[in-house]
Write a protein that holds these residues in place. Sequence first.
Motif, PDB file in Angstrom:
ATOM      1  N   VAL A  90       1.019  -1.050  -0.077  1.00  0.00           N
ATOM      2  CA  VAL A  90       0.235  -0.049   0.176  1.00  0.00           C
ATOM      3  C   VAL A  90       0.756   1.191  -0.104  1.00  0.00           C
ATOM      4  O   VAL A  90       1.851   1.278   0.720  1.00  0.00           O
ATOM      5  CB  VAL A  90      -1.073   0.067   1.303  1.00  0.00           C
ATOM      6  CG1 VAL A  90      -1.950   1.192   1.095  1.00  0.00           C
ATOM      7  CG2 VAL A  90      -1.718  -1.122   1.583  1.00  0.00           C
ATOM      8  N   ASN A 109       3.031   1.167   3.537  1.00  0.00           N
ATOM      9  CA  ASN A 109       2.798   0.220   4.841  1.00  0.00           C
ATOM     10  C   ASN A 109       4.087  -0.266   5.325  1.00  0.00           C
ATOM     11  O   ASN A 109       4.972  -0.729   4.316  1.00  0.00           O
ATOM     12  CB  ASN A 109       1.685  -0.705   4.660  1.00  0.00           C
ATOM     13  CG  ASN A 109       1.907  -1.632   3.472  1.00  0.00           C
ATOM     14  OD1 ASN A 109       2.398  -1.197   2.663  1.00  0.00           O
ATOM     15  ND2 ASN A 109       1.476  -2.790   3.548  1.00  0.00           N
ATOM     16  N   GLU A 158       5.253  -3.436   7.578  1.00  0.00           N
ATOM     17  CA  GLU A 158       5.011  -4.495   8.736  1.00  0.00           C
ATOM     18  C   GLU A 158       6.029  -4.732   9.573  1.00  0.00           C
ATOM     19  O   GLU A 158       7.114  -4.331   9.392  1.00  0.00           O
ATOM     20  CB  GLU A 158       4.492  -5.867   7.690  1.00  0.00           C
ATOM     21  CG  GLU A 158       3.338  -5.263   6.893  1.00  0.00           C
ATOM     22  CD  GLU A 158       2.659  -6.413   5.937  1.00  0.00           C
ATOM     23  OE1 GLU A 158       3.443  -7.709   6.171  1.00  0.00           O
ATOM     24  OE2 GLU A 158       1.613  -6.338   5.770  1.00  0.00           O
ATOM     25  N   THR A 197       2.684  -3.361  12.832  1.00  0.00           N
ATOM     26  CA  THR A 197       2.413  -2.731  11.506  1.00  0.00           C
ATOM     27  C   THR A 197       1.737  -1.347  11.402  1.00  0.00           C
ATOM     28  O   THR A 197       0.881  -1.128  12.002  1.00  0.00           O
ATOM     29  CB  THR A 197       1.324  -3.408  10.720  1.00  0.00           C
ATOM     30  OG1 THR A 197       2.118  -4.924  10.378  1.00  0.00           O
ATOM     31  CG2 THR A 197       1.269  -3.039   9.394  1.00  0.00           C
ATOM     32  N   CYS A 215       0.313   1.419   8.638  1.00  0.00           N
ATOM     33  CA  CYS A 215      -0.451   1.627   7.423  1.00  0.00           C
ATOM     34  C   CYS A 215       0.129   2.654   6.666  1.00  0.00           C
ATOM     35  O   CYS A 215       0.716   3.775   7.462  1.00  0.00           O
ATOM     36  CB  CYS A 215      -1.862   1.889   7.828  1.00  0.00           C
ATOM     37  SG  CYS A 215      -2.753   0.580   8.429  1.00  0.00           S
ATOM     38  N   ALA A 216      -0.158   2.699   5.326  1.00  0.00           N
ATOM     39  CA  ALA A 216       0.592   3.585   4.592  1.00  0.00           C
ATOM     40  C   ALA A 216      -0.007   5.041   4.873  1.00  0.00           C
ATOM     41  O   ALA A 216       0.962   5.872   4.681  1.00  0.00           O
ATOM     42  CB  ALA A 216       0.334   3.145   3.001  1.00  0.00           C
ATOM     43  N   GLU A 217      -1.315   4.825   5.124  1.00  0.00           N
ATOM     44  CA  GLU A 217      -1.550   6.402   5.435  1.00  0.00           C
ATOM     45  C   GLU A 217      -1.177   7.110   6.407  1.00  0.00           C
ATOM     46  O   GLU A 217      -0.887   8.159   6.437  1.00  0.00           O
ATOM     47  CB  GLU A 217      -3.358   6.242   5.512  1.00  0.00           C
ATOM     48  CG  GLU A 217      -4.124   5.842   4.318  1.00  0.00           C
ATOM     49  CD  GLU A 217      -4.153   3.900   4.411  1.00  0.00           C
ATOM     50  OE1 GLU A 217      -3.182   3.597   4.727  1.00  0.00           O
ATOM     51  OE2 GLU A 217      -5.453   3.537   3.670  1.00  0.00           O
ATOM     52  N   PRO A 245      -9.031   3.121   3.109  1.00  0.00           N
ATOM     53  CA  PRO A 245      -8.414   3.044   4.449  1.00  0.00           C
ATOM     54  C   PRO A 245      -9.221   2.310   5.512  1.00  0.00           C
ATOM     55  O   PRO A 245     -10.354   2.397   5.678  1.00  0.00           O
ATOM     56  CB  PRO A 245      -8.329   4.808   4.798  1.00  0.00           C
ATOM     57  CG  PRO A 245      -8.595   5.343   3.395  1.00  0.00           C
ATOM     58  CD  PRO A 245      -9.425   4.335   2.613  1.00  0.00           C
ATOM     59  N   CYS A 246      -8.392   1.892   6.427  1.00  0.00           N
ATOM     60  CA  CYS A 246      -8.858   0.854   7.562  1.00  0.00           C
ATOM     61  C   CYS A 246      -9.512   1.830   8.547  1.00  0.00           C
ATOM     62  O   CYS A 246      -9.200   3.299   8.506  1.00  0.00           O
ATOM     63  CB  CYS A 246      -7.812   0.059   8.149  1.00  0.00           C
ATOM     64  SG  CYS A 246      -6.450   1.211   9.224  1.00  0.00           S
TER      65      CYS A 246
HETATM   66  N1  THU Z   1      -2.901  -1.262   5.083  1.00  0.00           N
HETATM   67  C1  THU Z   1      -2.340  -0.202   4.814  1.00  0.00           C
HETATM   68  O1  THU Z   1      -1.422   0.267   4.780  1.00  0.00           O
HETATM   69  N2  THU Z   1      -3.559   0.844   4.772  1.00  0.00           N
HETATM   70  C2  THU Z   1      -4.734   0.356   5.085  1.00  0.00           C
HETATM   71  O2  THU Z   1      -5.782   1.304   5.222  1.00  0.00           O
HETATM   72  C3  THU Z   1      -5.266  -0.984   5.067  1.00  0.00           C
HETATM   73  C4  THU Z   1      -4.272  -1.931   5.441  1.00  0.00           C
HETATM   74  C5  THU Z   1      -1.801  -2.464   5.111  1.00  0.00           C
HETATM   75  C6  THU Z   1      -1.506  -3.034   6.596  1.00  0.00           C
HETATM   76  C7  THU Z   1      -0.850  -4.174   6.400  1.00  0.00           C
HETATM   77  O3  THU Z   1       0.545  -3.987   6.067  1.00  0.00           O
HETATM   78  C8  THU Z   1      -1.424  -4.878   4.997  1.00  0.00           C
HETATM   79  O4  THU Z   1      -2.142  -3.488   4.349  1.00  0.00           O
HETATM   80  C9  THU Z   1      -2.603  -5.661   5.004  1.00  0.00           C
HETATM   81  O5  THU Z   1      -3.645  -5.736   5.992  1.00  0.00           O
END
Ligand code: THU
Length: 134
Positions: free
Chosen positions: A26, A45, A47, A54, A56-58, A88-89
């Motif tokens: 991501v 992202n 990990e 981990t 996230c990219a955002e 986005p999560c």
């Molecule tokens: N991930 C993101 O970078 N951004 C998100 O909004 C959703 C998930 C990444 C986290 C993890 O490294 C991978 O996606 C799988 O969940």
Amino acid sequence: MDSETLHRNLRDVLSRAYSPYSGVKVAAAVEYELNGETHVSYGVNVENVSYGLTVCAERSAISTAIGLGMKKITALHVMSNQQDPISPCGACRQVVTEFMGDVDGPVHCVNESCEKSWKTTLGQLLPNRFDLNE
Ligand code: THU
């Protein structure tokens, strides 16, 4: 920056995502105004073998932008190596809220080829969000 250039940059950044555990790459781009100019910060992202660590990219893009003086996100772009654009999560939506006060703030999600894309807003992604400034 035109969206073609931004997406080309995002694709380069995407190749540097660190995701040996999920294989999901991501990249995110945060647009913001500083001294009357539009700037773009990128993140991927990252990990960890201890999965819960981990980032996230955002949130990675937002942290970089904050260090460069960003006060307010004007637009967010998310690219992944998945077939369909990812969104986005939940945790990232709350962090985006912190820096993108505008409910109409644009969020643009694309796949790596940019053939598939999805445009939404912060308000649609996280209605009734917790924000003491509203
Ligand atoms: N991930 C993101 O970078 N951004 C998100 O909004 C959703 C998930 C990444 C986290 C993890 O490294 C991978 O996606 C799988 O969940």
